[in-house]
Design a protein around this motif. Structure first.
Motif, PDB file in Angstrom:
ATOM      1  N   ALA A 103       0.822  -1.214   0.000  1.00  0.00           N
ATOM      2  CA  ALA A 103       0.000   0.000   0.000  1.00  0.00           C
ATOM      3  C   ALA A 103       0.853   1.261   0.000  1.00  0.00           C
ATOM      4  O   ALA A 103       0.551   2.225  -0.692  1.00  0.00           O
ATOM      5  N   ASP A 104       1.921   1.287   0.768  1.00  0.00           N
ATOM      6  CA  ASP A 104       2.832   2.433   0.810  1.00  0.00           C
ATOM      7  C   ASP A 104       4.248   1.917   0.566  1.00  0.00           C
ATOM      8  O   ASP A 104       5.001   1.665   1.510  1.00  0.00           O
ATOM      9  N   PRO A 105       4.606   1.709  -0.686  1.00  0.00           N
ATOM     10  CA  PRO A 105       5.896   1.086  -0.988  1.00  0.00           C
ATOM     11  C   PRO A 105       7.093   1.875  -0.468  1.00  0.00           C
ATOM     12  O   PRO A 105       8.087   1.286  -0.063  1.00  0.00           O
ATOM     13  N   CYS A 106       7.015   3.193  -0.450  1.00  0.00           N
ATOM     14  CA  CYS A 106       8.152   3.999  -0.006  1.00  0.00           C
ATOM     15  C   CYS A 106       8.416   3.814   1.484  1.00  0.00           C
ATOM     16  O   CYS A 106       9.561   3.857   1.925  1.00  0.00           O
ATOM     17  N   TYR A 112      12.228   2.238  -2.968  1.00  0.00           N
ATOM     18  CA  TYR A 112      11.093   2.580  -3.815  1.00  0.00           C
ATOM     19  C   TYR A 112      10.994   4.089  -4.030  1.00  0.00           C
ATOM     20  O   TYR A 112      10.603   4.547  -5.092  1.00  0.00           O
ATOM     21  N   ALA A 113      11.333   4.853  -2.993  1.00  0.00           N
ATOM     22  CA  ALA A 113      11.279   6.317  -3.119  1.00  0.00           C
ATOM     23  C   ALA A 113      12.263   6.785  -4.186  1.00  0.00           C
ATOM     24  O   ALA A 113      11.947   7.659  -5.003  1.00  0.00           O
ATOM     25  N   TRP A 114      13.454   6.191  -4.209  1.00  0.00           N
ATOM     26  CA  TRP A 114      14.466   6.564  -5.212  1.00  0.00           C
ATOM     27  C   TRP A 114      13.967   6.190  -6.612  1.00  0.00           C
ATOM     28  O   TRP A 114      14.046   6.990  -7.548  1.00  0.00           O
ATOM     29  N   ILE A 115      13.421   4.977  -6.742  1.00  0.00           N
ATOM     30  CA  ILE A 115      12.914   4.527  -8.050  1.00  0.00           C
ATOM     31  C   ILE A 115      11.759   5.419  -8.492  1.00  0.00           C
ATOM     32  O   ILE A 115      11.705   5.857  -9.643  1.00  0.00           O
ATOM     33  N   ALA A 116      10.829   5.705  -7.564  1.00  0.00           N
ATOM     34  CA  ALA A 116       9.687   6.552  -7.903  1.00  0.00           C
ATOM     35  C   ALA A 116      10.152   7.932  -8.349  1.00  0.00           C
ATOM     36  O   ALA A 116       9.636   8.480  -9.327  1.00  0.00           O
ATOM     37  N   ALA A 117      11.132   8.497  -7.655  1.00  0.00           N
ATOM     38  CA  ALA A 117      11.638   9.826  -8.019  1.00  0.00           C
ATOM     39  C   ALA A 117      12.204   9.809  -9.433  1.00  0.00           C
ATOM     40  O   ALA A 117      11.999  10.741 -10.208  1.00  0.00           O
ATOM     41  N   ARG A 118      12.917   8.754  -9.791  1.00  0.00           N
ATOM     42  CA  ARG A 118      13.479   8.637 -11.143  1.00  0.00           C
ATOM     43  C   ARG A 118      12.363   8.545 -12.192  1.00  0.00           C
ATOM     44  O   ARG A 118      12.450   9.153 -13.253  1.00  0.00           O
ATOM     45  N   ILE A 119      11.327   7.754 -11.881  1.00  0.00           N
ATOM     46  CA  ILE A 119      10.200   7.620 -12.811  1.00  0.00           C
ATOM     47  C   ILE A 119       9.485   8.956 -12.941  1.00  0.00           C
ATOM     48  O   ILE A 119       9.179   9.402 -14.043  1.00  0.00           O
ATOM     49  N   PHE A 120       9.231   9.618 -11.815  1.00  0.00           N
ATOM     50  CA  PHE A 120       8.542  10.906 -11.840  1.00  0.00           C
ATOM     51  C   PHE A 120       9.327  11.908 -12.676  1.00  0.00           C
ATOM     52  O   PHE A 120       8.770  12.649 -13.477  1.00  0.00           O
ATOM     53  N   PHE A 121      10.660  11.925 -12.486  1.00  0.00           N
ATOM     54  CA  PHE A 121      11.504  12.849 -13.244  1.00  0.00           C
ATOM     55  C   PHE A 121      11.421  12.541 -14.737  1.00  0.00           C
ATOM     56  O   PHE A 121      11.251  13.442 -15.558  1.00  0.00           O
ATOM     57  N   ALA A 122      11.536  11.264 -15.095  1.00  0.00           N
ATOM     58  CA  ALA A 122      11.510  10.866 -16.508  1.00  0.00           C
ATOM     59  C   ALA A 122      10.175  11.207 -17.159  1.00  0.00           C
ATOM     60  O   ALA A 122      10.135  11.617 -18.320  1.00  0.00           O
ATOM     61  N   LEU A 123       9.085  11.046 -16.407  1.00  0.00           N
ATOM     62  CA  LEU A 123       7.752  11.324 -16.946  1.00  0.00           C
ATOM     63  C   LEU A 123       7.298  12.750 -16.692  1.00  0.00           C
ATOM     64  O   LEU A 123       6.202  13.142 -17.072  1.00  0.00           O
ATOM     65  N   ARG A 124       8.158  13.501 -16.018  1.00  0.00           N
ATOM     66  CA  ARG A 124       7.865  14.889 -15.655  1.00  0.00           C
ATOM     67  C   ARG A 124       6.585  15.007 -14.833  1.00  0.00           C
ATOM     68  O   ARG A 124       5.716  15.833 -15.099  1.00  0.00           O
ATOM     69  N   LEU A 125       6.460  14.135 -13.829  1.00  0.00           N
ATOM     70  CA  LEU A 125       5.317  14.144 -12.929  1.00  0.00           C
ATOM     71  C   LEU A 125       5.685  14.882 -11.643  1.00  0.00           C
ATOM     72  O   LEU A 125       6.840  14.873 -11.232  1.00  0.00           O
ATOM     73  N   PRO A 126       4.714  15.490 -10.962  1.00  0.00           N
ATOM     74  CA  PRO A 126       4.996  16.160  -9.689  1.00  0.00           C
ATOM     75  C   PRO A 126       5.438  15.152  -8.626  1.00  0.00           C
ATOM     76  O   PRO A 126       4.842  14.086  -8.494  1.00  0.00           O
ATOM     77  N   LEU A 127       6.482  15.464  -7.882  1.00  0.00           N
ATOM     78  CA  LEU A 127       6.973  14.557  -6.846  1.00  0.00           C
ATOM     79  C   LEU A 127       5.954  14.367  -5.727  1.00  0.00           C
ATOM     80  O   LEU A 127       6.056  13.434  -4.950  1.00  0.00           O
ATOM     81  N   THR A 130       1.227  10.419  -5.354  1.00  0.00           N
ATOM     82  CA  THR A 130       1.380   9.146  -4.659  1.00  0.00           C
ATOM     83  C   THR A 130       1.630   8.058  -5.689  1.00  0.00           C
ATOM     84  O   THR A 130       1.373   8.231  -6.886  1.00  0.00           O
ATOM     85  N   MET A 131       2.107   6.919  -5.213  1.00  0.00           N
ATOM     86  CA  MET A 131       2.336   5.796  -6.124  1.00  0.00           C
ATOM     87  C   MET A 131       1.023   5.377  -6.790  1.00  0.00           C
ATOM     88  O   MET A 131       1.003   5.011  -7.964  1.00  0.00           O
ATOM     89  N   LYS A 132      -0.094   5.479  -6.073  1.00  0.00           N
ATOM     90  CA  LYS A 132      -1.393   5.129  -6.640  1.00  0.00           C
ATOM     91  C   LYS A 132      -1.723   6.027  -7.839  1.00  0.00           C
ATOM     92  O   LYS A 132      -2.242   5.573  -8.852  1.00  0.00           O
ATOM     93  N   GLN A 133      -1.394   7.317  -7.737  1.00  0.00           N
ATOM     94  CA  GLN A 133      -1.637   8.234  -8.845  1.00  0.00           C
ATOM     95  C   GLN A 133      -0.756   7.876 -10.045  1.00  0.00           C
ATOM     96  O   GLN A 133      -1.190   7.955 -11.184  1.00  0.00           O
ATOM     97  N   VAL A 134       0.485   7.474  -9.777  1.00  0.00           N
ATOM     98  CA  VAL A 134       1.395   7.090 -10.863  1.00  0.00           C
ATOM     99  C   VAL A 134       0.860   5.859 -11.572  1.00  0.00           C
ATOM    100  O   VAL A 134       0.812   5.799 -12.796  1.00  0.00           O
ATOM    101  N   VAL A 135       0.430   4.854 -10.793  1.00  0.00           N
ATOM    102  CA  VAL A 135      -0.112   3.630 -11.392  1.00  0.00           C
ATOM    103  C   VAL A 135      -1.335   3.982 -12.233  1.00  0.00           C
ATOM    104  O   VAL A 135      -1.493   3.504 -13.352  1.00  0.00           O
TER     105      VAL A 135
END
Length: 142
Positions: A103-106, A112-127, A130-135
């Motif tokens: 439910a809260d991978p970070c 997971y927080a590091w991986i999520a930050a990299r994905i957010f940066f690559a997709l230009r998403l706001p940090l 939440t992971m649910k919003q990214v999914v």
């Protein structure tokens, strides 16, 4: 692609499909190399804008050489179908990994927080997402 073959490639199995194309595991008949073969959906071949996007993806990806990026070996058109031949990566599909996240991978694992930050940066998403919003966003792209 026809049953069993696509030019010099033997189709081994379908790996997945998305909005623009289908990806197969394929084997090059001459050198027995296993690859991922991505083919643009037939019904999209007449959409010049989508064909250009597919070709641009292939050209740009073929220029990138990085351990975290799948290599592109070739791309082109065979019997009217645009294709990209890529490195075949072994592992677990991203959609499966996302479904299996806690439910809260970070909170469960700081990596997971590091991986999520990299994905957010690559997709230009706001940090702040939440992971649910990214999914949800990734699912909407399918």
């Amino acid at each position: 692609p026809g049953a069993g073959g696509f030019g010099p490639y033997e189709l081994v199995r379908k790996l997945g499909a998305g909005g623009m194309g289908t990806v197969f595991e394929a084997r090059h008949r001459a050198d027995d190399r296993r690859v991922a073969l991505k083919c643009l959906h037939t019904q999209l071949e007449h959409d010049a804008k989508l064909v250009e996007m597919f070709e641009r993806e292939a050209r740009i990806a073929s220029l990138v050489q990085h351990p975290a990026v799948c290599r592109v070996f070739e791309h082109g058109v065979f019997e009217g179908t645009h294709y990209i031949v890529m490195e075949l990566l072994r592992g677990v599909a991203l959609d499966r990994l996302l479904r299996e996240l806690p439910a809260d991978p970070c909170a469960a694992d700081p990596r997971y927080a590091w991986i999520a930050a990299r994905i957010f940066f690559a997709l230009r998403l706001p940090l702040s997402w939440t992971m649910k919003q990214v999914v949800g966003e990734m699912s909407a792209l399918r």
